[in-house]
Every structure is written in C-alpha cells, then in structure tokens.
Design a protein around this motif. Structure first.
Motif, PDB file in Angstrom:
ATOM      1  N   GLY A 278       2.092   0.258 -12.444  1.00  0.00           N
ATOM      2  CA  GLY A 278       2.605   0.696 -14.586  1.00  0.00           C
ATOM      3  C   GLY A 278       3.098  -0.182 -14.670  1.00  0.00           C
ATOM      4  N   ASN A 279       4.746  -0.021 -15.716  1.00  0.00           N
ATOM      5  CA  ASN A 279       5.235  -1.435 -16.032  1.00  0.00           C
ATOM      6  C   ASN A 279       6.446  -1.732 -14.827  1.00  0.00           C
ATOM      7  OD1 ASN A 279       4.089  -1.423 -18.454  1.00  0.00           O
ATOM      8  ND2 ASN A 279       5.410   0.241 -19.206  1.00  0.00           N
ATOM      9  N   THR A 280       6.896  -0.942 -14.198  1.00  0.00           N
ATOM     10  CA  THR A 280       7.691  -0.761 -13.239  1.00  0.00           C
ATOM     11  C   THR A 280       6.891  -2.773 -11.691  1.00  0.00           C
ATOM     12  OG1 THR A 280       8.078   1.256 -12.815  1.00  0.00           O
ATOM     13  CG2 THR A 280       9.241  -0.557 -11.544  1.00  0.00           C
ATOM     14  N   PRO A 281       8.050  -3.187 -12.234  1.00  0.00           N
ATOM     15  CA  PRO A 281       7.869  -4.656 -10.951  1.00  0.00           C
ATOM     16  C   PRO A 281       8.886  -4.722  -9.662  1.00  0.00           C
ATOM     17  CG  PRO A 281       9.730  -5.035 -12.310  1.00  0.00           C
ATOM     18  CD  PRO A 281       8.846  -3.801 -13.001  1.00  0.00           C
ATOM     19  N   ILE A 282       7.435  -5.078  -8.654  1.00  0.00           N
ATOM     20  CA  ILE A 282       8.083  -4.229  -7.260  1.00  0.00           C
ATOM     21  C   ILE A 282       8.028  -5.769  -6.504  1.00  0.00           C
ATOM     22  CG2 ILE A 282       7.500  -3.068  -5.482  1.00  0.00           C
ATOM     23  CD1 ILE A 282       8.739  -1.628  -7.566  1.00  0.00           C
TER      24      ILE A 282
ATOM     25  N   HIS B 102       0.527  -1.062   0.117  1.00  0.00           N
ATOM     26  CA  HIS B 102       0.014   0.094   0.195  1.00  0.00           C
ATOM     27  C   HIS B 102       0.803   1.313   0.111  1.00  0.00           C
ATOM     28  CE1 HIS B 102      -3.371   2.423   1.043  1.00  0.00           C
ATOM     29  NE2 HIS B 102      -2.469   3.593   1.725  1.00  0.00           N
ATOM     30  N   GLN B 103       1.677   1.069   1.382  1.00  0.00           N
ATOM     31  CA  GLN B 103       2.621   2.358   1.012  1.00  0.00           C
ATOM     32  C   GLN B 103       3.649   2.561  -0.281  1.00  0.00           C
ATOM     33  OE1 GLN B 103       2.867   4.589   3.554  1.00  0.00           O
ATOM     34  NE2 GLN B 103       2.044   3.367   4.579  1.00  0.00           N
ATOM     35  N   ILE B 104       3.474   1.630  -1.291  1.00  0.00           N
ATOM     36  CA  ILE B 104       4.924   1.908  -2.157  1.00  0.00           C
ATOM     37  C   ILE B 104       3.698   2.174  -3.583  1.00  0.00           C
ATOM     38  CG2 ILE B 104       5.744   0.265  -3.901  1.00  0.00           C
ATOM     39  CD1 ILE B 104       6.919  -1.575  -2.183  1.00  0.00           C
ATOM     40  N   ARG B 105       2.576   1.515  -3.876  1.00  0.00           N
ATOM     41  CA  ARG B 105       1.359   2.385  -3.986  1.00  0.00           C
ATOM     42  C   ARG B 105       1.461   3.920  -4.194  1.00  0.00           C
ATOM     43  NH1 ARG B 105      -0.589  -2.037  -7.519  1.00  0.00           N
ATOM     44  NH2 ARG B 105      -0.429  -4.311  -7.562  1.00  0.00           N
ATOM     45  N   GLU B 106       1.458   4.081  -3.084  1.00  0.00           N
ATOM     46  CA  GLU B 106       0.499   5.619  -3.158  1.00  0.00           C
ATOM     47  C   GLU B 106       1.846   6.514  -2.968  1.00  0.00           C
ATOM     48  OE1 GLU B 106      -1.623   7.153  -0.940  1.00  0.00           O
ATOM     49  OE2 GLU B 106      -3.290   5.153  -1.520  1.00  0.00           O
ATOM     50  N   SER B 107       3.107   6.042  -3.280  1.00  0.00           N
ATOM     51  CA  SER B 107       4.114   6.311  -3.756  1.00  0.00           C
ATOM     52  C   SER B 107       4.216   6.135  -5.453  1.00  0.00           C
ATOM     53  CB  SER B 107       4.847   5.955  -2.987  1.00  0.00           C
ATOM     54  OG  SER B 107       6.414   4.719  -3.251  1.00  0.00           O
ATOM     55  N   GLY B 108       3.501   5.881  -5.956  1.00  0.00           N
ATOM     56  CA  GLY B 108       3.340   5.911  -7.282  1.00  0.00           C
ATOM     57  C   GLY B 108       4.673   4.853  -7.260  1.00  0.00           C
ATOM     58  N   GLY B 109       5.427   4.449  -6.636  1.00  0.00           N
ATOM     59  CA  GLY B 109       6.620   3.428  -7.057  1.00  0.00           C
ATOM     60  C   GLY B 109       7.821   3.693  -6.876  1.00  0.00           C
ATOM     61  N   GLN B 110       7.687   4.820  -6.008  1.00  0.00           N
ATOM     62  CA  GLN B 110       8.868   5.201  -5.849  1.00  0.00           C
ATOM     63  C   GLN B 110       9.661   4.957  -4.232  1.00  0.00           C
ATOM     64  OE1 GLN B 110      11.240   7.676  -8.437  1.00  0.00           O
ATOM     65  NE2 GLN B 110       8.464   7.249  -9.303  1.00  0.00           N
TER      66      GLN B 110
ATOM     67  N   SER C   4      12.981  -3.122  -6.814  1.00  0.00           N
ATOM     68  CA  SER C   4      12.815  -2.827  -7.981  1.00  0.00           C
ATOM     69  C   SER C   4      14.063  -2.657  -8.964  1.00  0.00           C
ATOM     70  CB  SER C   4      12.162  -1.589  -7.759  1.00  0.00           C
ATOM     71  OG  SER C   4      12.893  -0.724  -7.871  1.00  0.00           O
ATOM     72  N   PRO C   5      13.506  -2.606 -10.159  1.00  0.00           N
ATOM     73  CA  PRO C   5      15.349  -2.294 -11.030  1.00  0.00           C
ATOM     74  C   PRO C   5      15.788  -1.632 -10.841  1.00  0.00           C
ATOM     75  CG  PRO C   5      12.889  -3.086 -12.910  1.00  0.00           C
ATOM     76  CD  PRO C   5      12.202  -2.180 -11.290  1.00  0.00           C
ATOM     77  N   SER C   6      15.389  -0.634  -9.822  1.00  0.00           N
ATOM     78  CA  SER C   6      16.614   0.645 -10.110  1.00  0.00           C
ATOM     79  C   SER C   6      16.587  -0.101  -8.361  1.00  0.00           C
ATOM     80  CB  SER C   6      15.174   2.188 -10.361  1.00  0.00           C
ATOM     81  OG  SER C   6      14.312   2.020  -9.849  1.00  0.00           O
ATOM     82  N   MET C   7      16.006   0.513  -7.686  1.00  0.00           N
ATOM     83  CA  MET C   7      16.761   0.083  -6.605  1.00  0.00           C
ATOM     84  C   MET C   7      16.035  -1.388  -5.623  1.00  0.00           C
ATOM     85  SD  MET C   7      15.627   3.104  -3.881  1.00  0.00           S
ATOM     86  CE  MET C   7      16.235   4.100  -4.000  1.00  0.00           C
ATOM     87  N   THR C   8      17.329  -1.376  -4.306  1.00  0.00           N
ATOM     88  CA  THR C   8      16.601  -2.750  -4.094  1.00  0.00           C
ATOM     89  C   THR C   8      17.110  -2.182  -2.063  1.00  0.00           C
ATOM     90  OG1 THR C   8      17.534  -4.167  -4.866  1.00  0.00           O
ATOM     91  CG2 THR C   8      17.281  -4.777  -2.725  1.00  0.00           C
TER      92      THR C   8
END
Length: 451
Positions: A139-143, A58-66, A88-92
C-alpha cells in the motif's frame, strides 16, 4: 653467471627440477582451493539470504503489512538460523538484540542488495557479516527487510577445512617424493647397467657393449660399438699395411743392395734400368699404402658436400685434360650433405674421373643421385670401353688392361676398397653408346657393424 651449474648426476638434476615444481604446483592448488572455497561459501550464503528475505516478504504481504502479527523471536532463528531486521514507519523488529547496532545502520542505508561488513565495531555483536537488504511497499507503507549471517563462524569452518587440505597436500608431496625417487631409480636402472658394462669394457672383460638399453640410449650404444669396430679395423689395416709393405719392399731393396755391394761388376745400362724398376716398385707400393692409410671409412658425424667437391674435381681435371669435356649432371640441392668422409669421397670421384679422363675420347659425365635409401655416383666416358670378359677383372689391385696408358692400376682398386668399407657396391657396365659406365651405390645411413 649461469642459473644452473653443470649437473653432477641425472638423479640429482631430476630431483632438483621435479621436487620444487611439484611443491609449487601443490601450493598453487592449495591457494586456488582456498579462493574457490571462499567464493562457493559466499555464493551459497547469498542464495540462502535471498530465499529467506523472499520468505519474509511473503509473510509480511500475507499479513497486510501488520508486523505485530508475525511470528518473530525464536521462530525465525530456529527456522533460518540467521539474524534479521524488519522495519516499517511504525515498528522495527530486530533479532537477536545483539545485532541491533549493525542492522540499524543497514536499515538507515538506502542501498538494496548484498552487503558485506568486515569490521562492524560492536562489542557483543559479530565483527564480520554478510547481509541481504530489500525494500518494498505494501500500500503506502514502506517496508525494509534484512537477513544477515555471521561470517566469523563460516570463516572458522573454512580455515579448519583449509588446514586439513594443507595437511593432505603435505602428505601428497611426501608421496610424490617417494614416487619420483622410485621412478628415477627404475628409469636409471639401464644406465647403471650400461655404466657397469663400460667398466667391464675398460677392464678388458668384454670387447663390445651388449646391454638392453632404452630407446634414448640405443644410438649412443651403437655409436660406441661402431667406434670400437672402427678402431679395431684401423689397427688391423695398419698391421696388414705394414706387413704388406715390409714384404713388398724387402725383396727390391735386397736386390738393389746386392747390385750396389757387388764392386766387381760395373753399373751397366741394364743394371741401371733394373734398379730403376725396383725403385719404382718401391715407390708405387709406398704411394699405395700411404693412400690407404688416409682412408677414414664410415665415421659418425663426418659428412661432405658432394656438389662442391664434384665441381672442384671437374675443374681440376678439366685443366689436366684440356682437350676433353667434363660435365656434371645432378638434381641435388646445393646444401645437400652425404654421410661420407670428405677425403674418401674425393678419392672415389677423383679416381673414377681420372680413369675416365684417360680413356675418354671427348666427354666424361659425372652423375650424382640421392634416393630414399641410397647415394649413387655414376661416371660415364665415351672411350673404347672394356670387353665383357674383362669387366669382372676391373678393380683388382695392380691390374692394368692397357700397359700403354700411364698409371699403376691402383685407382679402381682403391675405389673398390673404399666402397666396401661403406658397405656399398661398385658396378661396371658398358656405356649406352660406347665407353665404360661405373656406378657406385652407397647407403644413406652410416652402417653399424655388430660383432
């Protein structure tokens, strides 16, 4: 080889059986407690991990994946007290860092759901963990989100609780031993009293067993008292029989001896007849006493098959009186048994049937009936019958209403004596058409005599 040897005492047998059973049941309960505790703990942890994963999603979706905008580090550890990983592809993000080797392997795994690792193989991290992994897309970002907990601390708590349960179980076993011992002593108190009474009986201080025995031992006490009564009655009958025999035989023997010792008188026919009559009296008395000595009376464990004995007697009397018909009327099953000693039942039916056979014209009927509380034997003949005034005299010892008919007048007297020993009744009445009807009523239960 037998599994159990003969018990030397009831107390020892109960302890041998109850204590291992109690210990085994307590051990089984302890094992089941451990299994249920482990299962409940795991289900509780899984539920918490799923809730925390849901919160992170829920927190990740609220932040828009940031992911960089999320509060991480000590925040999640203070809130959840669990290790977590967000990838995520850009951060762990992994917290704490010591869990990185274990959680990275779970991130690389493509399987969602609950995962349990028994031996993680890390130096600083936990050895056994339970984790919940969930992957989703924004979106297109896998989490990928993973929340895990160290099972080592949980296991240590469970072990401590399980150890305390074992201690409590041991205390309960000790209390069970005390309760069993107390219960056995309390239950065996009447048996100890019965044992003391038997010792007093053996020493001659009491003649009967008078104790408040429990329900399970009452039949035993009753049968012992009945056995003592039976022994006393047999001794009394033996003494009476010897006294009667001595009194009855002494006079005829003296008379015969006097005749034989008087050499001055020749043996005339009259003297011979007198001596024969005296010897017949002796023989009759000996026969009567010998028959009485064979009567058993009520005996626990003794029984007879009335139908079989009745058929045997009817067949024998049919050969003795071939011109007369002997019939059997009964609805008893073939395997029916009566609590009467076999010889006593033969004497009752045999004497009644023989007496009826002597007096009947053509037919003698034997009827056997079993009711709820009584056993009935009825013998009816079609002879001339007996006058009302003389019916009450039937069954007296040595009474013969007709001297022309062979016999000693002992048959009905013997029947009456046997019936009285069984606490039964003997009844004579005119037959419906002609002749005499003799009815014997006996109790179904063996009577117990209390003195």
């Amino acid at each position: 080889m037998t599994l159990f040897s003969k018990p030397k005492s009831v107390k020892g047998t109960l302890l041998i059986l109850l204590l291992p059973a109690g210990i085994a049941l307590m051990g089984l309960a302890w094992l089941v407690h451990g299994l249920l505790l482990d299962r409940m703990s795991r289900e509780f942890v899984e539920t918490r991990l799923k809730d925390e994963v849901t919160f992170l999603e829920h927190q990740i979706r609220e932040s828009g994946g940031q992911l960089d905008s999320l509060k991480t580090g000590d925040y999640f550890q203070e809130v959840f007290h669990h290790a977590f990983a967000i990838h995520s592809p850009s951060m762990t993000i992994i917290s704490p860092d010591s869990w990185a080797p274990v959680l990275m392997s779970l991130i690389e795994s493509a399987k969602d759901g609950t995962v349990r690792i028994q031996d993680a193989g890390t130096v600083e991290g936990p050895k056994s963990i339970l984790a919940y992994r969930k992957s989703f897309q924004i979106g297109n970002t896998p989490i990928v989100v993973i929340v895990s907990e160290d099972l080592g601390a949980l296991k240590r708590s469970q072990t401590e609780l399980h150890a305390w349960t074992a201690i409590v179980s041991i205390l309960l076993i000790l209390l069970l031993v005390v309760a069993i011992w107390f219960g056995i002593n309390l239950s065996m108190r009447p048996v100890v009293e019965l044992k003391a009474t038997l010792k007093r009986l053996q020493d001659g201080k009491v003649s009967r067993i008078h104790v408040q025995a429990p329900e399970e031992f009452r039949p035993l006490v009753q049968q012992l008292n009945q056995l003592l009564d039976s022994l006393d009655q047999r001794l009394e009958r033996s003494r009476d029989a010897l006294a009667n025999l001595s009194h009855s035989v002494k006079t005829p023997i003296a008379a015969v001896r006097q005749v034989l010792e008087d050499t001055s008188r020749p043996l005339s026919n009259d003297l011979r007849l007198q001596m024969t009559a005296r010897l017949n009296d002796i023989d009759k008395q000996l026969e009567a006493e010998m028959r009485r000595s064979r009567f058993a009376g009520p005996q626990v464990g003794k029984s007879a098959y009335p139908l079989k004995q009745a058929r045997d007697l009817l067949w024998m009397l049919g050969r003795l009186y071939p011109e007369k018909s002997f019939e059997l009327s009964s609805s008893l099953p073939e395997e029916a048994r009566w609590p009467i000693e076999q010889h006593d039942l033969n004497e009752i039916m045999g004497n009644l049937l023989d007496n009826a056979g002597k007096w009947s014209e053509r037919c003698v009927e034997l009827s056997l009936v079993q009711n709820s509380g009584t056993l009935k034997i009825c013998v009816t003949d079609d002879g001339p019958g007996v006058h009302e005034a003389e019916i009450s005299k039937l069954g007296q010892r040595g009474l013969r209403l007709d001297e022309q008919t062979p016999g000693h007048g002992l048959g009905l007297a013997i029947v009456r004596e046997i019936v009285e020993r069984y606490s039964g009744t003997l009844h004579f009445s005119p037959a419906p058409k002609s002749g005499l009807s003799v009815i014997v009523d006996l109790p179904r239960a063996v009577p117990v005599i209390n003195r």
